[in-house]
Design a protein around this motif. Structure first.
Motif, PDB file in Angstrom:
ATOM      1  N   SER A   1      -9.240  10.427  17.041  1.00  0.00           N
ATOM      2  CA  SER A   1      -8.249   9.540  16.445  1.00  0.00           C
ATOM      3  C   SER A   1      -8.599   8.118  16.882  1.00  0.00           C
ATOM      4  CB  SER A   1      -6.860   9.955  16.955  1.00  0.00           C
ATOM      5  OG  SER A   1      -5.920   8.990  16.595  1.00  0.00           O
ATOM      6  N   LEU A   2      -8.794   7.252  15.924  1.00  0.00           N
ATOM      7  CA  LEU A   2      -9.226   5.871  16.207  1.00  0.00           C
ATOM      8  C   LEU A   2      -8.146   4.887  15.794  1.00  0.00           C
ATOM      9  CD1 LEU A   2     -11.544   3.845  16.947  1.00  0.00           C
ATOM     10  CD2 LEU A   2     -12.252   4.001  14.559  1.00  0.00           C
ATOM     11  N   HIS A   3      -7.732   4.059  16.748  1.00  0.00           N
ATOM     12  CA  HIS A   3      -6.735   3.023  16.452  1.00  0.00           C
ATOM     13  C   HIS A   3      -7.444   1.853  15.766  1.00  0.00           C
ATOM     14  CE1 HIS A   3      -3.266   0.331  18.110  1.00  0.00           C
ATOM     15  NE2 HIS A   3      -3.241   0.483  16.814  1.00  0.00           N
ATOM     16  N   MET A   4      -7.051   1.580  14.529  1.00  0.00           N
ATOM     17  CA  MET A   4      -7.662   0.488  13.759  1.00  0.00           C
ATOM     18  C   MET A   4      -6.839  -0.783  13.968  1.00  0.00           C
ATOM     19  SD  MET A   4     -10.038   2.288  12.322  1.00  0.00           S
ATOM     20  CE  MET A   4     -10.719   1.386  10.927  1.00  0.00           C
ATOM     21  N   ASN A   5      -7.453  -1.916  13.684  1.00  0.00           N
ATOM     22  CA  ASN A   5      -6.720  -3.177  13.850  1.00  0.00           C
ATOM     23  C   ASN A   5      -5.684  -3.368  12.742  1.00  0.00           C
ATOM     24  OD1 ASN A   5      -7.878  -4.026  16.231  1.00  0.00           O
ATOM     25  ND2 ASN A   5      -9.684  -4.801  15.183  1.00  0.00           N
ATOM     26  N   ASP A   6      -4.663  -4.158  13.064  1.00  0.00           N
ATOM     27  CA  ASP A   6      -3.613  -4.439  12.078  1.00  0.00           C
ATOM     28  C   ASP A   6      -4.218  -5.055  10.809  1.00  0.00           C
ATOM     29  OD1 ASP A   6      -1.888  -3.628  14.016  1.00  0.00           O
ATOM     30  OD2 ASP A   6      -0.822  -5.546  14.209  1.00  0.00           O
ATOM     31  N   VAL A   7      -3.584  -4.760   9.687  1.00  0.00           N
ATOM     32  CA  VAL A   7      -4.002  -5.370   8.411  1.00  0.00           C
ATOM     33  C   VAL A   7      -2.882  -6.311   7.985  1.00  0.00           C
ATOM     34  CG1 VAL A   7      -4.464  -4.873   5.969  1.00  0.00           C
ATOM     35  CG2 VAL A   7      -5.486  -3.441   7.756  1.00  0.00           C
ATOM     36  N   ARG A   8      -3.224  -7.588   7.863  1.00  0.00           N
ATOM     37  CA  ARG A   8      -2.183  -8.591   7.600  1.00  0.00           C
ATOM     38  C   ARG A   8      -1.955  -8.852   6.121  1.00  0.00           C
ATOM     39  NH1 ARG A   8      -4.655  -9.926  12.059  1.00  0.00           N
ATOM     40  NH2 ARG A   8      -3.369  -9.727  13.909  1.00  0.00           N
ATOM     41  N   GLU A   9      -2.984  -8.609   5.307  1.00  0.00           N
ATOM     42  CA  GLU A   9      -2.856  -8.988   3.901  1.00  0.00           C
ATOM     43  C   GLU A   9      -3.387  -7.882   2.989  1.00  0.00           C
ATOM     44  OE1 GLU A   9      -3.820 -12.998   1.299  1.00  0.00           O
ATOM     45  OE2 GLU A   9      -5.266 -12.325   2.788  1.00  0.00           O
ATOM     46  N   VAL A  10      -2.576  -7.531   2.003  1.00  0.00           N
ATOM     47  CA  VAL A  10      -3.017  -6.571   0.981  1.00  0.00           C
ATOM     48  C   VAL A  10      -2.873  -7.296  -0.355  1.00  0.00           C
ATOM     49  CG1 VAL A  10      -2.630  -4.305  -0.057  1.00  0.00           C
ATOM     50  CG2 VAL A  10      -2.174  -4.625   2.386  1.00  0.00           C
ATOM     51  N   ILE A  11      -3.987  -7.553  -1.009  1.00  0.00           N
ATOM     52  CA  ILE A  11      -3.953  -8.325  -2.260  1.00  0.00           C
ATOM     53  C   ILE A  11      -3.921  -7.349  -3.439  1.00  0.00           C
ATOM     54  CG2 ILE A  11      -5.207 -10.023  -3.670  1.00  0.00           C
ATOM     55  CD1 ILE A  11      -6.505 -10.946  -0.955  1.00  0.00           C
ATOM     56  N   ILE A  12      -2.815  -7.398  -4.188  1.00  0.00           N
ATOM     57  CA  ILE A  12      -2.640  -6.455  -5.300  1.00  0.00           C
ATOM     58  C   ILE A  12      -2.912  -7.165  -6.624  1.00  0.00           C
ATOM     59  CG2 ILE A  12      -1.011  -4.882  -6.432  1.00  0.00           C
ATOM     60  CD1 ILE A  12       0.435  -4.624  -3.727  1.00  0.00           C
ATOM     61  N   ASN A  13      -3.896  -6.680  -7.348  1.00  0.00           N
ATOM     62  CA  ASN A  13      -4.230  -7.209  -8.678  1.00  0.00           C
ATOM     63  C   ASN A  13      -3.810  -6.181  -9.731  1.00  0.00           C
ATOM     64  OD1 ASN A  13      -5.917  -9.756  -8.171  1.00  0.00           O
ATOM     65  ND2 ASN A  13      -6.727  -8.267  -6.729  1.00  0.00           N
ATOM     66  N   ASN A  14      -4.042  -6.506 -11.019  1.00  0.00           N
ATOM     67  CA  ASN A  14      -3.660  -5.578 -12.086  1.00  0.00           C
ATOM     68  C   ASN A  14      -4.300  -4.208 -11.943  1.00  0.00           C
ATOM     69  OD1 ASN A  14      -1.943  -7.238 -13.308  1.00  0.00           O
ATOM     70  ND2 ASN A  14      -3.416  -8.027 -14.820  1.00  0.00           N
ATOM     71  N   ASP A  15      -5.603  -4.182 -11.758  1.00  0.00           N
ATOM     72  CA  ASP A  15      -6.270  -2.881 -11.748  1.00  0.00           C
ATOM     73  C   ASP A  15      -7.021  -2.573 -10.462  1.00  0.00           C
ATOM     74  OD1 ASP A  15      -8.077  -4.814 -12.204  1.00  0.00           O
ATOM     75  OD2 ASP A  15      -9.068  -3.850 -13.917  1.00  0.00           O
ATOM     76  N   PHE A  16      -6.805  -3.364  -9.424  1.00  0.00           N
ATOM     77  CA  PHE A  16      -7.404  -3.025  -8.129  1.00  0.00           C
ATOM     78  C   PHE A  16      -6.637  -3.701  -6.999  1.00  0.00           C
ATOM     79  CE2 PHE A  16      -9.533  -7.006  -9.081  1.00  0.00           C
ATOM     80  CZ  PHE A  16      -9.694  -7.618  -7.852  1.00  0.00           C
TER      81      PHE A  16
END
Ligand SMILES: N[C@@H](CCC[C@H](N)C(=O)O)C(=O)O
Length: 257
Positions: free
Chosen positions: A114-129
């Motif tokens: 089990s690997l602790h990953m770093n926080d993700v601050r931004e999730v960019i949501i586009n129309n198709d991705f």
């Protein structure tokens, strides 16, 4: 001088791992790394990882893609190097190590890491991705028939046309249930589809949550190389307490002449 190496795989994402605590490895020799990773003329692997001494942590992880270049974080590689550190007796069941994206913690229980990953601050949501960085940059796109999808052709096109020279990894996803998804990934630096990508399935789990495809905080990800799990908590801007969980297997040990 001959170099002792270990071959690892984490859900089919395969790596050459070398204990470089005594600085034996020619770290700037891009051609040698690429040759060692070559599946016809070398050992063959998606990447090469060095385990190095660290003054404050258990070890440092240095990751090269199979093109021989240093790259960003490798999630499956992070799980494999934690298992390797345990096999060398550097750690018992838990590790703290530094990778290119910062500090990580890992726990090893038999073959499951089990690997602790770093926080993700931004999730960019586009129309198709969706685009997000989970230690490495990832493009996430949903498709209807993943098993028939041309991951190599479409992944290579997006990696080059949308992201240019720096590139990104490109993940194609199909929903299998409320909290289950199948994933296939085109990896930059390998410039091909790999059997699994750890930072990739992490990106997929968060992207599926951010777009409302799942409301679960624990997501199962099926890759061509095996099954992984990603756990996480939502915070105001992004995600925290992210864990990538799955098998890491030592395959064999050898010597590079
Ligand atoms: N296989 C890796 C990702 C390795 C890095 C990637 N190819 C890149 O250059 O961004 C993983 O398991 O995360």
């Amino acid at each position: 001088m001959a170099i002792e190496f270990y071959k690892y795989q984490g859900t089919g994402n395969d790596f050459i791992i070398i204990d470089n605590r005594l600085d034996i490895f020619p770290k700037n020799n891009t051609k040698q790394v690429a040759l060692m990773c070559d599946r016809k003329f070398g050992i063959g692997a998606d990447g090469l990882i060095l385990l190095e001494h660290h003054a404050q942590a258990d070890f440092r992880m240095v990751y090269y893609n199979s093109d021989g270049k240093l790259s960003s974080m490798c999630g499956n590689g992070g799980r494999c190097i934690a298992h390797f550190a345990k096999s060398l007796g550097i750690i018992e069941n838990s590790a703290v190590f530094e990778a290119v994206d910062g500090m990580h913690e890992a726990t090893v229980e038999n073959k499951v890491v089990s690997l602790h990953m770093n926080d993700v601050r931004e999730v960019i949501i586009n129309n198709d991705f969706v685009f997000l960085d989970t230690g490495s940059p990832h493009h996430v796109s949903m498709v209807d028939d993943l098993s028939e999808f041309n991951v190599f052709q479409e992944g290579r096109r997006i990696r080059n046309q949308v992201y240019g020279e720096a590139g990104a990894n490109v993940n194609f996803v199909q929903k299998e249930g409320d909290s289950a998804f199948s994933v296939r990934t085109y990896e930059r630096g390998v410039e091909d589809e790999t059997l699994s990508c750890g930072t990739g399935v992490t990106a997929v789990a968060l992207a599926m949550h951010a777009t409302g495809e799942t409301s679960a905080n624990e997501v199962s990800l099926r890759t061509p190389g095996g099954d992984l799990k990603v756990k996480f908590s939502k915070k105001e801007n992004g995600y925290t307490d992210i864990y990538l969980i799955g098998p890491a297997v030592q395959v064999y040990k050898g010597e590079w002449a």
